[in-house]
Design an enzyme around this catalytic site. Structure first.
Site, mmCIF file in Angstrom:
data_model
loop_
_atom_site.group_PDB
_atom_site.id
_atom_site.type_symbol
_atom_site.label_atom_id
_atom_site.label_comp_id
_atom_site.label_asym_id
_atom_site.label_seq_id
_atom_site.Cartn_x
_atom_site.Cartn_y
_atom_site.Cartn_z
ATOM 1 N N ASP A 9 0.863 -1.170 0.000
ATOM 2 C CA ASP A 9 0.000 0.000 0.000
ATOM 3 C C ASP A 9 0.905 1.228 0.000
ATOM 4 O OD1 ASP A 9 -2.398 1.684 0.595
ATOM 5 O OD2 ASP A 9 -1.349 1.918 2.510
ATOM 6 N N ALA A 10 0.404 2.348 -0.491
ATOM 7 C CA ALA A 10 1.237 3.549 -0.575
ATOM 8 C C ALA A 10 1.076 4.464 0.633
ATOM 9 C CB ALA A 10 0.922 4.311 -1.865
ATOM 10 N N TYR A 11 -0.126 5.026 0.794
ATOM 11 C CA TYR A 11 -0.325 6.097 1.764
ATOM 12 C C TYR A 11 -0.514 5.565 3.183
ATOM 13 C CZ TYR A 11 -0.709 8.787 -2.484
ATOM 14 O OH TYR A 11 -0.437 9.357 -3.711
ATOM 15 N N ARG A 40 -7.196 13.177 6.471
ATOM 16 C CA ARG A 40 -6.982 11.771 6.143
ATOM 17 C C ARG A 40 -8.263 10.950 6.323
ATOM 18 N NH1 ARG A 40 -4.848 7.812 3.114
ATOM 19 N NH2 ARG A 40 -4.296 5.945 4.318
ATOM 20 N N SER A 116 -2.546 0.877 -4.791
ATOM 21 C CA SER A 116 -3.022 2.034 -4.027
ATOM 22 C C SER A 116 -4.308 2.624 -4.595
ATOM 23 C CB SER A 116 -1.928 3.116 -4.032
ATOM 24 O OG SER A 116 -2.380 4.318 -3.446
ATOM 25 N N ASN A 117 -5.040 3.310 -3.705
ATOM 26 C CA ASN A 117 -6.185 4.121 -4.105
ATOM 27 C C ASN A 117 -5.759 5.348 -4.904
ATOM 28 O OD1 ASN A 117 -8.244 2.606 -2.937
ATOM 29 N ND2 ASN A 117 -8.224 3.732 -1.018
#
Length: 222
Positions: A9-11, A40, A116-117
């Site tokens: 995942d990125a964030y 967030r 990721s989203n």
């Protein structure tokens, strides 16, 4: 190595989502942390609601909308900083251990990807800014399926794209809900519990819980 396919995942996992506000903390004032937390939380909420409605809007638009909401909730924060915060979001700091861990996995022969989203442009900018473009093999954005996590179609992008069974993929995320979705899909999951949060989704347990990505190297050598 136990796994040769690692997907991140990125964030919140690779990139610190609160780095943008922290970069302008002095100008924002004492409620900067609150502003960042609301930003967030709303960013994620909007993604889930959009998925449920079947009304996709890319992650950058949701990020802008979430920040606007956060400013309304925290009126003490100077709205004049809006563009500065949005610009900073394109160049978020990665967590300290990230480059070394990804480089070590890559050197050991692993294939690495981000799932990721985030929109493709957001992710490409973040990866370049953190100098991870030389180690990350693929970037999978939900833009391709126009659904957000935890829709199974999102996780299926990896297995279809890499022609792997789910259990062959080690998936790392700091978001417990994301780990739950990936576990249900069939990935081997690692919850990066950076802030020592209590467990939830107890019927969808991760394969491993670590305080940072550094533990991946020890786990793969054990």
């Amino acid at each position: 190595m136990h796994h040769t396919a690692f997907v991140f995942d990125a964030y919140g996992t690779l990139f610190d989502v609160h780095a943008a506000v922290r970069r302008h903390a002095g100008a924002i004032g004492p409620e900067g942390q609150l502003l960042s937390e609301i930003w967030r939380a709303k960013q994620l909420e909007y993604s889930w609601v959009r998925s449920l409605m079947g009304a996709y809007s890319d992650f950058w638009q949701l990020t802008e909308q979430a920040l606007d909401f956060a400013f309304r909730k925290v009126p003490s924060a100077d709205r004049g900083l809006r563009q500065d915060l949005l610009d900073a979001y394109w160049h978020l700091d990665c967590y300290p251990e990230v480059p070394a861990v990804l480089q070590a996995l890559k050197a050991a022969g692993a294939r690495l990807a981000i799932l990721s989203n985030g929109s493709p442009a957001m992710l490409e900018a973040a990866v370049r800014s953190a100098a991870l473009d030389q180690v990350v093999d693929d970037i999978f954005s939900v833009d391709a399926v126009r659904r957000f996590k935890t829709d199974p179609q999102v996780y299926d992008m990896v297995t279809t794209g890499w022609r792997l069974y789910p259990h062959a993929v080690s998936f790392q995320s700091s978001n417990r809900w994301d780990v739950a979705g990936a576990t249900r899909f069939g990935f081997r999951t690692v919850w990066i519990n950076r802030t020592n949060q209590p467990d939830e989704y107890r019927d969808l347990q991760p394969g491993l819980i670590l305080p940072s990505l550094s533990g991946l190297l020890t786990d793969e050598r054990s």
